[in-house]
Scaffold this motif. Structure first.
Motif, PDB file in Angstrom:
ATOM      1  N   GLU A  28       0.809  -1.215   0.000  1.00 17.47           N
ATOM      2  CA  GLU A  28       0.000   0.000   0.000  1.00 17.47           C
ATOM      3  C   GLU A  28       0.844   1.268   0.000  1.00 17.47           C
ATOM      4  N   ARG A  29       2.107   1.155   0.396  1.00 15.72           N
ATOM      5  CA  ARG A  29       3.012   2.310   0.364  1.00 15.72           C
ATOM      6  C   ARG A  29       3.778   2.413  -0.949  1.00 15.72           C
ATOM      7  N   ASP A  30       3.669   1.407  -1.799  1.00 16.15           N
ATOM      8  CA  ASP A  30       4.498   1.320  -2.996  1.00 16.15           C
ATOM      9  C   ASP A  30       3.751   1.875  -4.211  1.00 16.15           C
ATOM     10  N   PRO A  31       4.180   3.010  -4.761  1.00 10.90           N
ATOM     11  CA  PRO A  31       3.448   3.617  -5.878  1.00 10.90           C
ATOM     12  C   PRO A  31       3.363   2.714  -7.114  1.00 10.90           C
ATOM     13  N   ALA A  32       4.424   1.981  -7.420  1.00  2.91           N
ATOM     14  CA  ALA A  32       4.395   1.105  -8.588  1.00  2.91           C
ATOM     15  C   ALA A  32       3.395  -0.029  -8.396  1.00  2.91           C
ATOM     16  N   ALA A  33       3.352  -0.581  -7.178  1.00  2.87           N
ATOM     17  CA  ALA A  33       2.431  -1.679  -6.892  1.00  2.87           C
ATOM     18  C   ALA A  33       0.986  -1.215  -6.966  1.00  2.87           C
ATOM     19  N   THR A  34       0.685  -0.093  -6.334  1.00  2.00           N
ATOM     20  CA  THR A  34      -0.701   0.387  -6.329  1.00  2.00           C
ATOM     21  C   THR A  34      -1.142   0.836  -7.721  1.00  2.00           C
TER      22      THR A  34
END
Length: 238
Positions: free
Chosen positions: A71-77
Motif C-alpha cells: 500500500e506504500r508502494d506507488p508502482a504496486a498500487t
C-alpha cells in the motif's frame, strides 16, 4: 523473467450483501517475492482495471509487513489500479502465472474460459504455475489433454472445508473446492487450519491458505530455475 498474476473481478459474497474480492496478503506477499527477485510482474483480471479487494483482508488483524509495503508502494498500487484484461493476455508473453485467492475466484475465475485456457496452455508449454487458497478451485473447470479434469491423479491443496467452516461461509460459497477436487480424483493434501502448506505436482503448485502464498511464490521461482540470486534475495533459505 516475466510473471503474470491473475486476480478476481468478483466483489459480491453470494447473497449476503457483503463484499468480497481478492485477499490482499495473497497478492502482496508473492508480488514482492517476485519483484525482489528481479522479475517483471504484470497484473490481470477478467474485467481489467481495479480489481475488488476483500475488505476483511485489509483489517488490522490481517495486515502484514507485505500488505503495508504494498500500500506504500506507488508502482504496486498503480499496477493494481490498471490490471490488464484477461482476454487480452497471451501466455506466450510470460514465464509463469500465479493466481492469488480470496473468495472472488469461486464465482468468476472458476467459470472464466480465458482463465482455463491460460492454465491449460501454460502447462502445455511446459511452464510452472501456482494457485493459492481459493484459486485452486479454478482447476475444477480446467481440462487435461485427454479431456478429463486437470486435477485427476494430481496432489493439490487449497482452502479446506474446515477453514471454510471456520469463517462460516460453507453455506455461502458456490462450492467447496476440497470436495469438488476430491470428486474429480485429485489427491487433496492438507495440514492444520491456517498453517503454511504448499505442494508441487510436476508443474502445478498449490497453496492451502493466505499464509501459504509467500512460500508458494518462492517454490514457483524455484521451479523456474531461479534458486540462485533471485531466491536468496526473496528470503528463501538455501
Amino acid at each position: 523473467m516475466k510473471i503474470l498474476m491473475v486476480l478476481t473481478s468478483h466483489d459480491q459474497l453470494g447473497n449476503t450483501g457483503k463484499k468480497t474480492g481478492f485477499w490482499l496478503e495473497e497478492l502482496a506477499a508473492p508480488y514482492f517475492v517476485f519483484r525482489d527477485a528481479g522479475a517483471e510482474v504484470t497484473l490481470a483480471s477478467p474485467k481489467g482495471g481495479q480489481p475488488p479487494l476483500d475488505p476483511k483482508s485489509n483489517e488490522p488483524a490481517f495486515q502484514t509487513e507485505d500488505t503495508r509495503r504494498f500500500e506504500r508502494d506507488p508502482a504496486a498500487t498503480a499496477a493494481l489500479a490498471n490490471t490488464l484484461k484477461l482476454s487480452d493476455i497471451d501466455q506466450a508473453d510470460y514465464d509463469t502465472v500465479f493466481f492469488p485467492g480470496g473468495h472472488g475466484p469461486l464465482w468468476d475465475l472458476t467459470n472464466d474460459r480465458n482463465a482455463h485456457t491460460l492454465i491449460e496452455e501454460t502447462l502445455a508449454a511446459g511452464k510452472p504455475l501456482a494457485l493459492v487458497c481459493h484459486a485452486p478451485g479454478i482447476l475444477t473447470k480446467v481440462k487435461a489433454p485427454d479431456g478429463g479434469p486437470i486435477a485427476k491423479g494430481r496432489t493439490v491443496t487449497g482452502f479446506t472445508n474446515s477453514e471454510e467452516t471456520a469463517v462460516q461461509l460453507v453455506e455461502v460459497v458456490p462450492y467447496l473446492l476440497e470436495d469438488v477436487l476430491k470428486e474429480q480424483g485429485a489427491k487433496f493434501s492438507t495440514t492444520e487450519d491456517w498453517a503454511v502448506h504448499v505442494v508441487q505436482d510436476d508443474q502445478l503448485i498449490t497453496g492451502q491458505n493466505p499464509a501459504s502464498s509467500k512460500q508458494a511464490a518462492r517454490l514457483l521461482l524455484h521451479a523456474l530455475g531461479q534458486a540462485g540470486r533471485g531466491l536468496t534475495r526473496a528470503g528463501m533459505p538455501g
